[in-house]
Design an enzyme around this catalytic site. Sequence first.
Site: not given
Length: 253
Positions: A18-20
């Site tokens: 998700t942090r991408m």
Amino acid sequence: MNLHNTVTAVILAAGKGTRMKSELPKVAVVLNDSPLLLHVLRNIESAGIGRKVVVVGYRKDIVTDIAKSFPGVEFAEQTEQLGTGHAVISAENQLAPYTGYTIVACGDAPLISASSFANLIEHHKSNGYVATVLSAKMENPTGYGRIIRSSDDGSLLRIVEEKDANPEEKTVNEVNTGTYCFNTEDLFGALKQIGNNNAQKEYYLTDVIKIFRNEGKKVGAQTLTNALESHGINSPDDLALAKQYIDNGLVGV
């Protein structure tokens, strides 16, 4: 070195990342013209490891299409994201009847070189370990699982995740890269004993180290010669940094 008949690599590639800030699965994000997963598969192949099992999950169709461009890859599905231990258990059918050795690698760690994989296997076999962790020494180890060694002989006692570490353990600068070599039979015997009594409520692959120690089995850790190889990709900043390392010749791909 051809390890084809004795070593299987399990590549963990089921996560969303998700942090991408991308709809793509993390391992499908491109670094220098290739998805992260392809970098990992190439390095494993170059290390002489012929058999590769990719654990898929989130948007598995995309991940499968990427890995299919690499001949002979097999697939296992992790239907729920319940931790690294659970991910490896998902590949149990492919690894039965538990012969030889298993390398566990992360599909989002594209910089670990073929020579580092090969050296890990050689270190594991020559020392008679049931488990060997690939470690790295970092100036800032925050966020990584810490390698806790015996003060007597330097062998591996345990790996403590950041969220479960006490203040003294957090001062340790040797960290787990998420890459391992196991005796396959011992690995699955221990995986069946792990629980999820931790801050994340996940099944940690690292808990098998404690089980091996309790059983009196030999476990070890090998430190990367080039700590930059341990750089994993969790965010756009991580991706930019990896590209910088490659462009400046600090790591090879």
